[in-house]
Design a protein around this motif. Structure first.
Motif, short mmCIF file in Angstrom:
data_model
loop_
_atom_site.label_atom_id
_atom_site.label_comp_id
_atom_site.label_asym_id
_atom_site.label_seq_id
_atom_site.Cartn_x
_atom_site.Cartn_y
_atom_site.Cartn_z
N TYR A 32 1.00 -1.08 -0.08
CA TYR A 32 -0.10 0.20 0.19
C TYR A 32 1.34 1.34 0.36
O TYR A 32 0.87 2.40 -0.76
N ALA A 33 1.88 1.36 0.71
CA ALA A 33 3.14 2.04 0.82
C ALA A 33 3.36 2.59 -0.91
O ALA A 33 3.87 4.01 -1.48
N ILE A 34 3.91 1.57 -1.31
CA ILE A 34 4.39 1.19 -2.31
C ILE A 34 3.39 2.28 -3.43
O ILE A 34 3.13 3.41 -4.28
N ARG A 35 2.43 1.86 -3.36
CA ARG A 35 1.37 2.36 -4.61
C ARG A 35 0.88 3.70 -4.05
O ARG A 35 0.82 4.19 -5.16
N VAL A 36 1.44 4.16 -2.75
CA VAL A 36 0.58 5.92 -2.87
C VAL A 36 1.68 6.53 -2.69
O VAL A 36 0.97 7.20 -3.86
N LEU A 37 3.10 6.24 -2.87
CA LEU A 37 4.12 7.14 -2.79
C LEU A 37 5.07 6.17 -4.03
O LEU A 37 5.90 6.89 -4.53
N ALA A 38 4.50 5.67 -5.14
CA ALA A 38 4.98 5.67 -6.43
C ALA A 38 5.06 6.52 -7.40
O ALA A 38 6.12 6.28 -8.15
N GLY A 39 3.91 7.45 -7.06
CA GLY A 39 3.77 8.82 -8.05
C GLY A 39 4.04 8.20 -9.65
O GLY A 39 3.67 8.07 -10.41
#
Length: 227
Positions: A32-39
């Motif tokens: 989820y963190a990757i999904r939100v912060l992937a940009g």
């Protein structure tokens, strides 16, 4: 041969799956963190989304299996309300680390931490997980909203830390309805965790001072053991 009852089967399943599901829940939070912060990296974001769906399917399958093994039917959702909540909001799944610790300790003769130590450890770890999860969720909702003051993930972490500690500086605040809903949830959790830690710490101090008073009191003036 004795036929194992529903609770026996359910307990056995939970003991076998609790640790793997904890690992899966932490992986869910990481995805989820990757999904939100992937940009601007759609490949990472899309890969994380696929993993999120697969991990949630594992959570749903575990919930269904435990529902069947319990033999409780619809009553399972009420007696296992935390499981029902984290199935709907899987971002909160890491909070079941308390259940994982209890399941692991059932295999030993006694817990490694005292009751007060466990309460403070649970509260501290829960605070960290809640802060991280809520920071991600609020940042996802807020950073592109009109009039938003939470524009970076750092802003979101700062806001979450001030909210869960009930300080609330007010320099950055959510402006979207969903963001404010997360804010209310986090503040309520912060009050509950603060109360749990304060109460546990106060109880521990009272016990320590009580033992010191008992050791320092003369033999004839010590209170009876039953009082």
């Amino acid at each position: 041969m004795r036929l194992r009852t529903g609770p026996d089967r359910l307990r056995g399943w939970e003991q076998r799956t609790e640790l793997p599901l904890l690992v899966a829940s932490l992986l869910y939070l990481a995805c989820y963190a990757i999904r939100v912060l992937a940009g601007a990296a759609p490949l990472w974001a899309d890969s994380a989304l696929v993993l999120l769906v697969l991990i949630w399917a594992v959570f749903a399958a575990d919930y269904g299996i435990r529902l069947v093994l319990s033999g409780q039917g619809a009553r399972f959702a009420r007696t296992h309300w935390l499981d029902t909540v984290v199935l709907v909001l899987p971002l909160l799944r890491p909070l079941r680390i308390v259940n994982t610790y209890e399941a692991l300790q059932r295999r030993r003769a006694q817990p490694r931490l005292s009751l007060h130590g466990r309460v403070m450890a649970y509260a501290g770890l829960t605070s960290v997980l809640l802060t991280l999860a809520t920071s991600l969720a609020v940042y996802q909702q807020e950073h592109g909203a009109p009039g938003a003051t939470i524009r970076t993930f750092g802003d979101s972490v700062w806001w979450a830390c001030s909210a869960i500690t009930t300080v609330g500086y007010g320099d950055v605040t959510p402006v979207t309805p969903v963001g404010r809903l997360f804010a209310v949830f986090l503040m309520a959790c912060g009050l509950a965790l603060l109360g749990a830690v304060t109460g546990s710490f106060s109880s521990w101090l009272i016990q320590v001072f009580g033992r010191e008073d008992d050791r320092g009191a003369p033999e004839g003036r010590r209170p009876p053991e039953g009082r």
